[in-house]
Design a protein around this motif. Structure first.
Motif, mmCIF file in Angstrom:
data_model
loop_
_atom_site.group_PDB
_atom_site.id
_atom_site.type_symbol
_atom_site.label_atom_id
_atom_site.label_comp_id
_atom_site.label_asym_id
_atom_site.label_seq_id
_atom_site.Cartn_x
_atom_site.Cartn_y
_atom_site.Cartn_z
ATOM 1 N N THR A 67 108.289 26.875 70.335
ATOM 2 C CA THR A 67 107.403 25.816 70.826
ATOM 3 C C THR A 67 107.821 24.419 70.389
ATOM 4 O O THR A 67 107.801 23.482 71.190
ATOM 5 N N ALA A 68 108.218 24.256 69.130
ATOM 6 C CA ALA A 68 108.442 22.908 68.583
ATOM 7 C C ALA A 68 109.656 22.242 69.215
ATOM 8 O O ALA A 68 110.764 22.762 69.161
ATOM 9 N N GLY A 69 109.431 21.095 69.845
ATOM 10 C CA GLY A 69 110.536 20.296 70.341
ATOM 11 C C GLY A 69 111.175 20.748 71.632
ATOM 12 O O GLY A 69 112.175 20.175 72.063
ATOM 13 N N ARG A 142 110.369 25.040 81.724
ATOM 14 C CA ARG A 142 109.642 25.178 80.463
ATOM 15 C C ARG A 142 109.626 23.848 79.709
ATOM 16 O O ARG A 142 108.615 23.468 79.120
ATOM 17 N N ALA A 143 110.750 23.131 79.735
ATOM 18 C CA ALA A 143 110.807 21.823 79.087
ATOM 19 C C ALA A 143 109.855 20.843 79.762
ATOM 20 O O ALA A 143 109.181 20.050 79.089
ATOM 21 N N ARG A 147 106.779 18.775 78.129
ATOM 22 C CA ARG A 147 106.624 17.316 78.201
ATOM 23 C C ARG A 147 105.235 16.934 78.690
ATOM 24 O O ARG A 147 104.644 15.966 78.210
ATOM 25 N N ALA A 148 104.710 17.692 79.656
ATOM 26 C CA ALA A 148 103.355 17.417 80.136
ATOM 27 C C ALA A 148 102.336 17.623 79.021
ATOM 28 O O ALA A 148 101.382 16.840 78.875
ATOM 29 N N GLN A 149 102.554 18.652 78.214
ATOM 30 C CA GLN A 149 101.661 18.906 77.084
ATOM 31 C C GLN A 149 101.736 17.765 76.065
ATOM 32 O O GLN A 149 100.712 17.330 75.522
#
Length: 224
Positions: A67-69, A142-143, A147-149
């Motif tokens: 998840t991170a980054g 997924r990236a 970014r939306a999150q």
């Protein structure tokens, strides 16, 4: 650039460490460019990061954390007082190479890109031979979702900052610990990440472990 009639300046870096060279060089490059821009009155930096860079970055970060980054390289952001924009993130490396070949421009190639001592070179090699466990379209999707999150976290952190943070002109902040502690963990930590980076005069956030310890201390104080 001179042959094409485009004015340019070459910035030379020195004193880079042998350990963690890529990360140190990245910091030094951005510091050198932002310093040059400040001296010459420029405010926006465009970089040439492309889609292949984005894919490699997402893979590298997913190998460390699910998840991170994983939002990867942002399309726009800041480095000190310089706005950074990356207009080529959707363009594949092959298309850029074909464009250069068509105009007769021979690119300068960084030998470290093929040096297997570096993580990015190893990831690039794995992707070239199809060793990724996820397709490139799926990686990019997924990236984009990540970014939306992060954009939503930016919005929520800004709302929390308006309630809980007072910025002072001498470069520090007063935090309402009660309001801070009452926010959701993820929103608190996203806000704290920006505060520590900006008030500390840093261009990159502090480590995750340090932020978690500071967040825990502030939240505990706000609850007691």
């Amino acid at each position: 650039l001179e042959r094409l009639g485009i004015a340019s300046s070459v910035l030379t870096l020195s004193g880079l460490p042998r350990q963690n060279l890529h990360a140190a060089a990245r910091l030094a490059r951005y510091d050198a460019m932002s310093g040059w821009m400040a001296r010459h009155g420029f405010s926006t930096l465009l970089t040439a990061h492309h889609r292949d860079d984005q894919v490699e970055t997402v893979v590298m970060r997913m190998r460390r954390s699910e998840t991170a980054g994983i939002a990867g390289i942002p399309r726009r952001g800041w480095w000190a007082d310089v706005r950074v924009v990356r207009p080529l993130l959707d363009v594949p490396r092959a298309r850029i190479a074909a464009c250069l070949a068509g105009t007769g421009i021979e690119p300068v190639r960084d030998p470290s890109n093929a040096d297997m001592r570096f993580e990015r070179a190893r990831v690039r090699h794995d992707l070239a031979r199809g060793a990724s466990t996820m397709s490139i379209p799926r990686l990019l999707a997924r990236a984009e979702a990540a970014r939306a999150q992060e954009s939503e976290l930016d919005r929520q952190a800004a709302e929390l900052a308006a309630q809980a943070v007072e910025l002072l002109p001498m470069g520090c902040a007063i935090v309402d610990l009660g309001a801070y502690a009452g926010a959701q963990d993820g929103i608190r930590r996203w806000l704290l990440r920006s505060l520590v980076r900006d008030l500390g005069g840093r261009s990159v956030p502090a480590s995750r472990d340090k932020l978690l310890r500071l967040d825990g201390l502030l939240a505990d104080c706000g609850r007691n």
